[in-house]
Design an enzyme around this catalytic site. Structure first.
Site, PDB file in Angstrom:
ATOM      1  N   GLN A  14      -1.319  13.652 -61.907  1.00 27.28           N
ATOM      2  CA  GLN A  14      -1.561  12.226 -62.118  1.00 27.28           C
ATOM      3  C   GLN A  14      -0.488  11.637 -63.029  1.00 27.28           C
ATOM      4  OE1 GLN A  14      -4.023  10.351 -60.563  1.00 27.28           O
ATOM      5  NE2 GLN A  14      -2.965   8.615 -61.502  1.00 27.28           N
ATOM      6  N   LYS A  74     -10.801  10.286 -57.109  1.00 31.99           N
ATOM      7  CA  LYS A  74     -10.151  11.030 -56.031  1.00 31.99           C
ATOM      8  C   LYS A  74     -10.918  12.319 -55.740  1.00 31.99           C
ATOM      9  CE  LYS A  74      -5.516   9.230 -57.025  1.00 31.99           C
ATOM     10  NZ  LYS A  74      -4.258   9.410 -57.767  1.00 31.99           N
ATOM     11  N   ASP A  95       0.962  14.114 -52.448  1.00 33.85           N
ATOM     12  CA  ASP A  95       1.298  12.745 -52.872  1.00 33.85           C
ATOM     13  C   ASP A  95       2.569  12.255 -52.161  1.00 33.85           C
ATOM     14  OD1 ASP A  95      -0.466  11.396 -54.486  1.00 33.85           O
ATOM     15  OD2 ASP A  95       0.171  12.404 -56.327  1.00 33.85           O
TER      16      ASP A  95
END
Ligand code: NDP
Length: 290
Positions: A98, A54, A121
């Site tokens: 994460q 990412k 997110d």
């Protein structure tokens, strides 16, 4: 047997990156470089690869990305303090924690602690709520990537029947909401899960199947109707000829020639998820300048 078109996530994500250059340049002219803070807790090898992939994309586009690596035994309080610090740091427009987190940390508490204005997110309840009322700010990256792929390859959604297999908060549920929204999909949507007694009864009616169950090559040709479009979200590691390989939730060999189109695994929805994280971070930077 008709050909099955492969819907390349590499091609679609490159189209998105091309469209981002002007937006990034405009922000930089205002002295703003979109920035992402990625927080990684513990040593989970898959999580390390995801975060590295990412952030690599941010670097290649000239964007800011910092990885905060915390040890497995980090206390929940310490993680919440770090998030609070980044919430108040103007250099970062997006925060990614994460998942999964170590068991002693409450993931929901962590998701709630991220400022909804930096929640790239799209997991914060405020952003999930905005999606469900059809007025999205940050759409979760994987469902947003799925909608982009459908649009990019001109797969008709309006008036079609979309069957989503999986109801998680990060994939299945948001993609079912998005495809049902008048403004985004206008499809008729069925959502299936492990409590669905006869999955085939539903998937064989679908014009578009979104497979997000996490079960290696589960959906074969017997689960679909002729000409269905298959969006394969699954990432499953399996042993094949003594090697560890990644496969999706769809049995690709079985559906070839029956499906009209299919996203491959890898190089399908995976790259789209990363692309949408970048897009959400650019969007967040834009919103911060308004
Ligand atoms: P979850 O495990 O959170 O959810 C899986 C869902 O599938 C659940 O709703 C579950 O039902 C349902 N399910 C499981 N087995 C069956 C079955 N036999 N029949 C019907 N429904 C079933 O997974 P995620 O949503 O997080 O991820 C799904 C897959 O997508 C995984 O392989 C994951 O690795 C991958 N993924 C890929 C991404 C990408 O970028 N390509 C991003 C995120 C995820 P129930 O709710 O009843 O348990």
């Amino acid at each position: 047997m008709a050909d099955t078109v492969i819907l390349s996530g590499i091609e679609a994500s490159n189209a998105l990156y091309d469209s981002l250059h002007t937006r990034i340049d405009t922000l930089k002219e205002k002295g703003v470089t979109p920035g992402l803070a990625a927080i990684l807790v513990g040593e989970n090898p898959a999580s390390q690869i995801y975060v590295r992939n990412k952030t690599k994309k941010f670097d290649s586009l000239g964007l800011k990305s910092d990885i905060y690596r915390l040890s497995e035994d980090t206390k929940e309080e310490e993680l919440l303090d770090l998030i609070n610090k980044i919430n108040n740091d103007d250099l970062f427009h997006g925060i990614l924690v994460q998942l999964p987190l170590p068991k002693h940390i409450d993931s929901q508490k962590v998701i709630h602690a991220i400022s909804p204005l930096k929640d790239v997110d799209g997991f914060h309840p405020e952003n999930a709520g905005l999606v469900s009322i059809g007025n999205p700010r940050f759409i979760p990256c994987t469902p947003k990537g799925i909608m982009y792929v459908l649009k990019h390859f001109k797969i008709p959604i309006d008036g079609k029947h979309v069957v989503v297999v999986g109801r998680s908060n990060i994939v299945g549920r948001p993609v079912s909401v998005l495809s049902s929204l008048k403004s985004m999909g206008n499809a008729t949507v069925t959502i299936c899960h492990s409590g669905t007694p006869d999955l085939k009864e539903f998937t064989t009616q679908a014009d578009i199947v979104v497979a997000a169950m996490g079960s290696a090559e589960f959906l074969d040709a017997s689960f679909i109707k002729d000409g269905a479009c298959l969006i394969d979200v699954g990432i499953n590691r399996v042993e094949r000829d003594g090697k560890s390989v990644i496969v999706g939730d769809v049995n690709e060999a079985s559906v070839m020639g029956k499906a009209s189109a299919l996203t491959p695994v890898p190089k399908g929805i995976g790259p789209m998820t990363i692309a949408m994280l970048v897009e959400n971070t650019v969007l967040s930077a834009e919103l911060s300048t308004n």
